[in-house]
Write a protein that holds these residues in place. Structure first.
Motif, PDB file in Angstrom:
ATOM      1  N   ARG A  53       0.949  -1.264  -0.067  1.00 40.24           N
ATOM      2  CA  ARG A  53      -0.038  -0.150   0.023  1.00 40.24           C
ATOM      3  C   ARG A  53       0.817   1.203  -0.059  1.00 40.24           C
ATOM      4  O   ARG A  53       0.351   2.197  -0.581  1.00 40.24           O
ATOM      5  CB  ARG A  53      -0.805   0.123   1.197  1.00 40.24           C
ATOM      6  CG  ARG A  53      -2.044  -0.832   1.222  1.00 40.24           C
ATOM      7  CD  ARG A  53      -2.961  -0.712   2.337  1.00 40.24           C
ATOM      8  NE  ARG A  53      -2.461  -1.155   3.570  1.00 40.24           N
ATOM      9  CZ  ARG A  53      -2.598  -2.320   4.065  1.00 40.24           C
ATOM     10  NH1 ARG A  53      -3.054  -3.350   3.600  1.00 40.24           N
ATOM     11  NH2 ARG A  53      -1.783  -2.618   5.351  1.00 40.24           N
ATOM     12  N   LEU A  54       2.023   1.234   0.537  1.00 42.21           N
ATOM     13  CA  LEU A  54       3.025   2.072   0.713  1.00 42.21           C
ATOM     14  C   LEU A  54       3.983   1.915  -0.424  1.00 42.21           C
ATOM     15  O   LEU A  54       4.668   0.657  -0.272  1.00 42.21           O
ATOM     16  CB  LEU A  54       3.677   2.481   1.846  1.00 42.21           C
ATOM     17  CG  LEU A  54       5.046   3.134   2.007  1.00 42.21           C
ATOM     18  CD1 LEU A  54       4.855   4.916   1.513  1.00 42.21           C
ATOM     19  CD2 LEU A  54       5.433   3.061   3.377  1.00 42.21           C
ATOM     20  N   ASP A  55       4.184   2.698  -1.348  1.00 39.52           N
ATOM     21  CA  ASP A  55       5.314   2.521  -2.542  1.00 39.52           C
ATOM     22  C   ASP A  55       6.266   3.589  -2.134  1.00 39.52           C
ATOM     23  O   ASP A  55       5.995   4.817  -2.352  1.00 39.52           O
ATOM     24  CB  ASP A  55       4.596   3.053  -3.916  1.00 39.52           C
ATOM     25  CG  ASP A  55       5.595   2.844  -4.920  1.00 39.52           C
ATOM     26  OD1 ASP A  55       6.764   2.289  -4.699  1.00 39.52           O
ATOM     27  OD2 ASP A  55       5.471   3.018  -6.195  1.00 39.52           O
ATOM     28  N   PRO A  56       7.106   3.120  -1.655  1.00 43.23           N
ATOM     29  CA  PRO A  56       8.584   4.003  -1.330  1.00 43.23           C
ATOM     30  C   PRO A  56       8.984   4.881  -2.130  1.00 43.23           C
ATOM     31  O   PRO A  56       9.696   5.984  -1.794  1.00 43.23           O
ATOM     32  CB  PRO A  56       9.361   2.892  -0.558  1.00 43.23           C
ATOM     33  CG  PRO A  56       8.650   1.722  -0.119  1.00 43.23           C
ATOM     34  CD  PRO A  56       7.770   1.650  -1.381  1.00 43.23           C
ATOM     35  N   GLN A  57       8.951   4.378  -3.537  1.00 44.49           N
ATOM     36  CA  GLN A  57       9.588   5.088  -4.478  1.00 44.49           C
ATOM     37  C   GLN A  57       8.810   6.443  -4.965  1.00 44.49           C
ATOM     38  O   GLN A  57       9.363   7.288  -5.734  1.00 44.49           O
ATOM     39  CB  GLN A  57       9.874   4.174  -5.695  1.00 44.49           C
ATOM     40  CG  GLN A  57      10.854   3.015  -5.180  1.00 44.49           C
ATOM     41  CD  GLN A  57      11.081   1.969  -6.609  1.00 44.49           C
ATOM     42  OE1 GLN A  57      10.925   2.254  -7.627  1.00 44.49           O
ATOM     43  NE2 GLN A  57      11.101   0.543  -6.171  1.00 44.49           N
ATOM     44  N   ARG A  58       7.585   6.525  -4.439  1.00 42.59           N
ATOM     45  CA  ARG A  58       6.792   7.763  -4.413  1.00 42.59           C
ATOM     46  C   ARG A  58       7.475   8.871  -3.711  1.00 42.59           C
ATOM     47  O   ARG A  58       7.113  10.055  -3.942  1.00 42.59           O
ATOM     48  CB  ARG A  58       5.304   7.571  -4.436  1.00 42.59           C
ATOM     49  CG  ARG A  58       4.709   6.630  -5.230  1.00 42.59           C
ATOM     50  CD  ARG A  58       3.244   6.297  -4.731  1.00 42.59           C
ATOM     51  NE  ARG A  58       2.386   7.705  -5.060  1.00 42.59           N
ATOM     52  CZ  ARG A  58       1.460   7.986  -4.180  1.00 42.59           C
ATOM     53  NH1 ARG A  58       1.337   7.544  -2.959  1.00 42.59           N
ATOM     54  NH2 ARG A  58       1.108   9.327  -4.560  1.00 42.59           N
ATOM     55  N   HIS A  59       8.436   8.647  -2.675  1.00 44.67           N
ATOM     56  CA  HIS A  59       8.803   9.546  -1.871  1.00 44.67           C
ATOM     57  C   HIS A  59      10.347   9.518  -1.895  1.00 44.67           C
ATOM     58  O   HIS A  59      10.943   9.014  -2.522  1.00 44.67           O
ATOM     59  CB  HIS A  59       8.372   9.056  -0.456  1.00 44.67           C
ATOM     60  CG  HIS A  59       7.049   8.934  -0.246  1.00 44.67           C
ATOM     61  ND1 HIS A  59       6.305   9.715   0.243  1.00 44.67           N
ATOM     62  CD2 HIS A  59       6.368   7.756  -0.360  1.00 44.67           C
ATOM     63  CE1 HIS A  59       4.981   9.604   0.372  1.00 44.67           C
ATOM     64  NE2 HIS A  59       4.936   8.046  -0.055  1.00 44.67           N
ATOM     65  N   LEU A  60      10.712  10.841  -1.676  1.00 45.26           N
ATOM     66  CA  LEU A  60      12.197  11.262  -1.511  1.00 45.26           C
ATOM     67  C   LEU A  60      12.932  10.527  -0.277  1.00 45.26           C
ATOM     68  O   LEU A  60      14.110  10.226  -0.474  1.00 45.26           O
ATOM     69  CB  LEU A  60      12.364  12.683  -1.382  1.00 45.26           C
ATOM     70  CG  LEU A  60      11.792  13.516  -2.365  1.00 45.26           C
ATOM     71  CD1 LEU A  60      12.141  15.017  -2.360  1.00 45.26           C
ATOM     72  CD2 LEU A  60      12.277  12.913  -4.006  1.00 45.26           C
ATOM     73  N   GLY A  61      12.218  10.346   0.703  1.00 47.13           N
ATOM     74  CA  GLY A  61      12.782   9.661   1.904  1.00 47.13           C
ATOM     75  C   GLY A  61      11.511   9.172   2.841  1.00 47.13           C
ATOM     76  O   GLY A  61      10.333   9.513   2.794  1.00 47.13           O
ATOM     77  N   LEU A  62      12.087   7.864   3.526  1.00 47.12           N
ATOM     78  CA  LEU A  62      11.357   7.203   4.447  1.00 47.12           C
ATOM     79  C   LEU A  62      11.668   7.682   5.813  1.00 47.12           C
ATOM     80  O   LEU A  62      13.265   7.279   6.001  1.00 47.12           O
ATOM     81  CB  LEU A  62      11.220   5.644   4.160  1.00 47.12           C
ATOM     82  CG  LEU A  62      10.684   5.268   2.980  1.00 47.12           C
ATOM     83  CD1 LEU A  62      10.483   3.589   3.005  1.00 47.12           C
ATOM     84  CD2 LEU A  62       9.247   5.829   2.485  1.00 47.12           C
ATOM     85  N   VAL A  63      10.977   7.778   6.843  1.00 43.37           N
ATOM     86  CA  VAL A  63      11.772   8.075   8.073  1.00 43.37           C
ATOM     87  C   VAL A  63      10.967   6.959   8.771  1.00 43.37           C
ATOM     88  O   VAL A  63       9.893   6.845   9.246  1.00 43.37           O
ATOM     89  CB  VAL A  63      11.097   9.694   8.597  1.00 43.37           C
ATOM     90  CG1 VAL A  63      11.588   9.767  10.062  1.00 43.37           C
ATOM     91  CG2 VAL A  63      11.638  10.472   7.693  1.00 43.37           C
ATOM     92  N   PHE A  64      11.749   6.276   9.490  1.00 47.33           N
ATOM     93  CA  PHE A  64      11.320   5.418  10.448  1.00 47.33           C
ATOM     94  C   PHE A  64      11.751   5.883  11.831  1.00 47.33           C
ATOM     95  O   PHE A  64      13.009   5.781  12.449  1.00 47.33           O
ATOM     96  CB  PHE A  64      12.188   4.023  10.459  1.00 47.33           C
ATOM     97  CG  PHE A  64      11.671   3.291   9.041  1.00 47.33           C
ATOM     98  CD1 PHE A  64      10.607   2.547   8.839  1.00 47.33           C
ATOM     99  CD2 PHE A  64      12.922   3.655   7.925  1.00 47.33           C
ATOM    100  CE1 PHE A  64      10.684   2.114   7.355  1.00 47.33           C
ATOM    101  CE2 PHE A  64      12.477   3.175   6.701  1.00 47.33           C
ATOM    102  CZ  PHE A  64      11.474   2.425   6.388  1.00 47.33           C
TER     103      PHE A  64
END
Length: 507
Positions: A277-288
């Motif tokens: 459901r989350l496509d990480p490649q749509r974002h510049l960064g992921l924050v955990f």
């Protein structure tokens, strides 16, 4: 529908709700990201949302927190995340039977108030509900309580971490978290909240009799016993006592800091990363942003694919990507409600997808992704000792090598482990070398670490559970940690000087 006493209902409405292959750089990548950034900065729904008037959501004025021995009021949600236009159910038990109400709050900055009350349910009828017996094979406790109320998420709600607060007529209160995603618009950064780790630690009911987590059960004397722990856990149950998950406050600190500083963010969960459901490649960064131990193979593959594509990763906690889990549906087919982590080999539940043990035991050490990996529990908070002070992460902080930033190394820590796989073909730096005494015994060294890939992606790991407290917690906030964090995120999204200020803004 049960009608509430007028005085209590008015009090609730007016006061009670206060609350591996990395490729090469594409020449167009920088221009694309700059254009994307300008669009994000001018239209960030979360930034607009934070201009609304807020109010504290917890602890509630005049409210009394529920507990697991009497279970005055408790509940859980049918999903960990939902998009605007979709519906989410709440399953609530009230003891003794009586009226109650549900209020929905979005957590953020809101000028320091910390939350905004979004709406309240009508008056509802509550009755007691049972604690089901643990599954004899797995130890899983899964409730089958009826639906008490269904919320259709309004189309205009901003992505974020939300809390449903359950309040009885007698003033007892509990809550449960859920995330509202934004599936239509790609924010610059997506905050991935560690719901799998929240549930792994959930000992509900924490009554010294029946509760189980992935860590402990209870023996006949009421003492916690790791030999009696569960091997599977379900999201069809409340979080213990008043409903705030273990380590939740670490995520909350990061969220407040991100929204206070105007970052263009949206929110998702571990299961969204797992399911796609989350496509990480749509974002510049992921924050955990919090304590994020429990990762499925699908989660890790998604993060690694995004990194290879050029998406950055920031880990604000420690002990991340530590346990390898298996996610499965419920018996009636509902996805993303159960996950397993036997923590032993052979794994009695292995379905061919591999054992649920540590990633390093599965020959995929977390250091190969993060640059560092878990090396101990910190006996007492220690200073973070600066290293590589010339590095761009420390730019503008005024630090020198050997400077000590108090109490940042806390909870759990990561370090650079020799003879263990590390990212290759990258530009890496160790940003701290902080001695500490481990609860397991002996002296160890914590390391904060960063590396950049040939595609320009950044992977940052704080290496401590104390980092987010230094961003936001009263008495622990540190401007050097705030500035270093801003440097990392600004590098990830290439924010221009004409956008939101790089240096953290003071409220």
């Amino acid at each position: 529908m049960v009608r509430l006493r007028r005085r209590w209902a008015l009090g609730l409405l007016l006061g009670g709700v206060s609350a591996s292959a990395l490729g090469t750089v594409e020449p167009s990548l920088g221009r694309h990201r700059a254009a994307t950034l300008t669009r994000h900065q001018s239209s960030s729904p979360v930034k607009v949302e934070n201009q609304a008037a807020g109010e504290p959501w917890w602890p509630p004025v005049g409210g009394r927190p529920s507990d697991d021995r009497r279970r005055q009021i408790q509940g859980y949600a049918s999903a960990t995340s939902v998009a605007p236009g979709e519906s989410i159910d709440f399953h609530v038990a009230v003891n003794p039977a009586g009226p109650f109400r549900i209020t929905i709050h979005r957590l953020g900055w809101y000028g320091g108030a910390g939350a905004r009350t979004m709406l309240a349910s009508p008056d509802l009828a509550g009755v007691p509900q049972p604690v089901p017996p643990a599954d004899p094979a797995t130890g899983m406790i899964a409730c089958r309580w009826p639906v008490s109320w269904t919320l259709r998420v309004p189309d205009g709600w901003a992505s974020g971490l939300y809390q449903a607060v359950f309040t009885s007529a007698a003033g007892w209160r509990a809550c449960t978290p859920f995330v509202v995603r934004d599936d239509r618009r790609a924010a610059a950064l997506c905050v991935v909240l560690p719901v799998t780790t929240w549930q792994a630690y959930n000992q509900w009911p924490e009554n010294a009799v029946t509760g189980k987590s992935l860590y402990n059960g209870y023996d006949a004397t009421g003492r916690r016993d790791s030999a009696l722990r569960a091997r599977e856990v379900s999201f069809d149950r409340p979080y213990a006592n008043a409903g705030q998950p273990s380590h939740f406050i670490r995520d909350h600190d990061a969220i407040q800091w991100l929204e206070r500083n105007g970052y263009d963010v949206s929110y998702a969960t571990s299961f969204d990363l797992h399911s796609g459901r989350l496509d990480p490649q749509r974002h510049l960064g992921l924050v955990f942003c919090g304590h994020d131990e429990y990762w499925s193979p699908e989660m890790r593959r998604a993060a690694e694919a995004a990194l290879a594509h050029g998406t950055s990763l920031a880990y604000f906690g420690a002990n991340s990507v530590y346990w390898r889990i298996r996610v499965r549906p419920t018996g009636d087919g509902r996805p993303d409600r159960v996950f397993a982590c036997a923590k032993t080999s052979p794994d009695p539940g292995d379905d061919g997808s591999g054992p649920t043990v540590t990633w390093r035991r599965a020959l995929q050490p977390e250091q190969a992704l993060l640059g560092v990996q878990y090396n101990g529990i910190v006996r007492s908070p220690k200073p973070l000792v600066v290293r590589s002070a010339h590095h761009w992460v420390w730019a503008g902080t005024g630090v020198a090598d050997g400077d000590r930033i108090p109490q940042v190394v806390a909870g759990e820590a990561d370090g650079l482990i020799a003879r263990t796989a590390r990212p290759t073909g990258v530009d890496a730096a160790v940003l701290s070398a902080s001695p500490y005494q481990a609860r397991q015994g002996g002296s160890r060294v914590q390391n904060t670490h960063v590396y950049e890939t040939p595609r320009g992606a950044v992977v940052f790991a704080t290496g401590t559970l104390g980092w987010t407290m230094a961003l936001n917690r009263p008495g622990l906030r540190d401007a050097r940690i705030e500035r270093a964090t801003a440097n990392v995120l600004d590098r990830m999204i290439a924010r221009s000087s004409g956008g939101v200020p790089t240096a953290p803004a003071r409220p």
